[in-house]
Design a protein around this motif. Sequence first.
Motif, PDB file in Angstrom:
ATOM      1  N   ILE A  21       0.833  -1.200   0.000  1.00 39.61           N
ATOM      2  CA  ILE A  21       0.000   0.000   0.000  1.00 39.61           C
ATOM      3  C   ILE A  21       0.869   1.252   0.000  1.00 39.61           C
ATOM      4  O   ILE A  21       0.639   2.201  -0.757  1.00 39.61           O
ATOM      5  CB  ILE A  21      -0.952  -0.003   1.213  1.00 39.61           C
ATOM      6  N   LYS A  33       1.091   4.013  -3.031  1.00 39.91           N
ATOM      7  CA  LYS A  33       0.808   5.426  -2.771  1.00 39.91           C
ATOM      8  C   LYS A  33       2.015   6.296  -3.081  1.00 39.91           C
ATOM      9  O   LYS A  33       1.879   7.415  -3.578  1.00 39.91           O
ATOM     10  CB  LYS A  33       0.363   5.616  -1.323  1.00 39.91           C
ATOM     11  N   ASP A  67      -7.009  10.107  -4.996  1.00 40.34           N
ATOM     12  CA  ASP A  67      -8.294   9.484  -4.691  1.00 40.34           C
ATOM     13  C   ASP A  67      -8.440   8.158  -5.421  1.00 40.34           C
ATOM     14  O   ASP A  67      -8.956   7.180  -4.870  1.00 40.34           O
ATOM     15  CB  ASP A  67      -9.443  10.420  -5.073  1.00 40.34           C
ATOM     16  N   ASP A 117      -6.371   5.601  -3.638  1.00 37.23           N
ATOM     17  CA  ASP A 117      -7.016   5.148  -2.408  1.00 37.23           C
ATOM     18  C   ASP A 117      -8.106   4.129  -2.711  1.00 37.23           C
ATOM     19  O   ASP A 117      -8.263   3.126  -2.009  1.00 37.23           O
ATOM     20  CB  ASP A 117      -7.626   6.342  -1.658  1.00 37.23           C
ATOM     21  N   THR A 118      -8.875   4.387  -3.766  1.00 38.34           N
ATOM     22  CA  THR A 118      -9.924   3.454  -4.165  1.00 38.34           C
ATOM     23  C   THR A 118      -9.322   2.131  -4.632  1.00 38.34           C
ATOM     24  O   THR A 118      -9.821   1.047  -4.315  1.00 38.34           O
ATOM     25  CB  THR A 118     -10.775   4.052  -5.300  1.00 38.34           C
ATOM     26  N   ALA A 165      -8.069  -0.098  -1.820  1.00 31.40           N
ATOM     27  CA  ALA A 165      -9.072  -0.475  -0.823  1.00 31.40           C
ATOM     28  C   ALA A 165      -9.101  -1.985  -0.570  1.00 31.40           C
ATOM     29  O   ALA A 165      -9.220  -2.415   0.588  1.00 31.40           O
ATOM     30  CB  ALA A 165     -10.450   0.035  -1.240  1.00 31.40           C
ATOM     31  N   SER A 216      -6.338  -2.748   1.736  1.00 32.85           N
ATOM     32  CA  SER A 216      -6.638  -2.265   3.084  1.00 32.85           C
ATOM     33  C   SER A 216      -7.574  -3.234   3.797  1.00 32.85           C
ATOM     34  O   SER A 216      -7.443  -3.464   5.002  1.00 32.85           O
ATOM     35  CB  SER A 216      -7.274  -0.870   3.014  1.00 32.85           C
ATOM     36  N   SER A 217      -8.516  -3.808   3.046  1.00 36.83           N
ATOM     37  CA  SER A 217      -9.421  -4.801   3.629  1.00 36.83           C
ATOM     38  C   SER A 217      -8.651  -6.037   4.082  1.00 36.83           C
ATOM     39  O   SER A 217      -8.932  -6.606   5.142  1.00 36.83           O
ATOM     40  CB  SER A 217     -10.487  -5.199   2.607  1.00 36.83           C
ATOM     41  N   GLN A 252      -9.470 -11.259  -2.715  1.00 40.08           N
ATOM     42  CA  GLN A 252     -10.039  -9.952  -2.402  1.00 40.08           C
ATOM     43  C   GLN A 252     -10.119  -9.082  -3.652  1.00 40.08           C
ATOM     44  O   GLN A 252     -11.095  -8.370  -3.862  1.00 40.08           O
ATOM     45  CB  GLN A 252      -9.195  -9.254  -1.326  1.00 40.08           C
ATOM     46  N   SER A 287     -13.705  -7.828  -5.145  1.00 37.57           N
ATOM     47  CA  SER A 287     -13.996  -6.395  -5.084  1.00 37.57           C
ATOM     48  C   SER A 287     -14.343  -5.839  -6.449  1.00 37.57           C
ATOM     49  O   SER A 287     -15.079  -4.867  -6.570  1.00 37.57           O
ATOM     50  CB  SER A 287     -12.798  -5.635  -4.516  1.00 37.57           C
ATOM     51  N   THR A 328     -12.511  -4.141  -8.365  1.00 40.21           N
ATOM     52  CA  THR A 328     -12.015  -2.778  -8.496  1.00 40.21           C
ATOM     53  C   THR A 328     -11.291  -2.601  -9.811  1.00 40.21           C
ATOM     54  O   THR A 328     -10.410  -3.378 -10.163  1.00 40.21           O
ATOM     55  CB  THR A 328     -11.039  -2.447  -7.345  1.00 40.21           C
TER      56      THR A 328
END
Length: 443
Positions: free
Chosen positions: A46, A50, A258, A261-262, A265, A268-269, A355, A359, A361
């Motif tokens: 992560i 970032k 942003d 971050d999405t 996610a 992060s989960s 995950q 998700s 994503t």
Amino acid sequence: MNVVTRGVRGALRSPLRSGAIIAMLAISIGLILAMLVARSSVEAKIEEVKASVATKITINPAGVQGGFGQGDPLTSDQVAKIKATDHISSISATLTANVKTDETTSLASAMEGGRFMLRSPDGTESSQKPPIIATGSTNPEGTIASDKVTSGSTIDGSSSDNVALIGKELATKNNLSVGSTFTLYGKTFTVKGIYSTDNKFQDGGLYVPLAALQTASDQAGKVSNVVATADSSDNVTSTVAALKSALGDAADITSQADQADTAVAPLSSISGLALGGVIAATIAGAVIVLLAMIMVVRERRREIGVIKAIGGSNRSIITQFITEGLTLTIIGGIVGLALGIAVSGPLTQSLVSNQSSSSGTEVRGEGPVNVSGGGGSAPRMMRGGPSGFSSQLGQNLTSVTSSVTPATFAGGIAIILLIAIIGSAVPAWAIARVRPAEVLRTE
């Protein structure tokens, strides 16, 4: 025989029961270490994502977005303002030209006209060749990594030499190899390298130094797109505000914080899930030791009473039984740590894969956009950014590497000791309440 030796022997006096307790502890501790490794690896990924992506700020000419709109290219003065903005550590600038295969270049397009490119008013496919996308960049490696160069070498984006990095499809179509030459806007360019991305559209284009394309296309100082990198993700918001103040209405400025971050996610989960697993497994391990020691104390109340009756202190007896619990925990911990190291890699990859799939994503990059070439020239094709945000995130999110770091291993050992302390605390309290007279009278 001292109390520690008696404690170690007491822990192993019943092989079957001790083996069962050790096996349960090993599974619990193995799960703890595996979850610690998964959480540590995911948190590191992560931070990596970032740091490499969430710090990117895209500056496009105003009115240009997603393949629609027209706008004037950014100027050298505007690029200088971007460079001078606080917290900008580096920038990558591009000028992308939509080159028609006529007198503009000696190259023939590697792409055929079709349903997604050109259609006649009556709905039939056009025979007109799609244009060649020529990109002048200060950082070609930001889009075409060096490992994608299959022949020759990459180009220096900071130079003004008339050299080119050619896509495999375009090179094959025009029988080009390293050292071959072609003309672009009346200038002769030499092929320095050939790349392959396994994407036919991208492999049908070419890259040249930014200054070389600016000069050849008579667009000195013009830039289609700038991707600026902030020195920290914490400074992105303030940097975007400063850029908007400096450039005003001439540019559209967006950050990818942003979106990053999405995108992270799901990771992060996983981090939260792993932390929950560590807590649950720690509680389970402590309960296993606790119940085992309570059972031992209840079975050996008479022994405890006799030892107290002949002068044994509470402290020595408690030390003996804590040593028994600690012995079982340490043996289970050694087996569990080995088990955790063995399964941490597959477990981490399984969590990440499941995950990410569940998700759904997806982070989309910007599509090609047309931008006016300035000076009355035809519109130029421009992409959303040379960094390939979408593909970069996709690769980052699925490439989590698990490793047992010293800090993670130390954390596992600390939790093992915590399990031993918690599991022995209540039995120690029960031992202190045993009264020799009551035990010897009733048993």
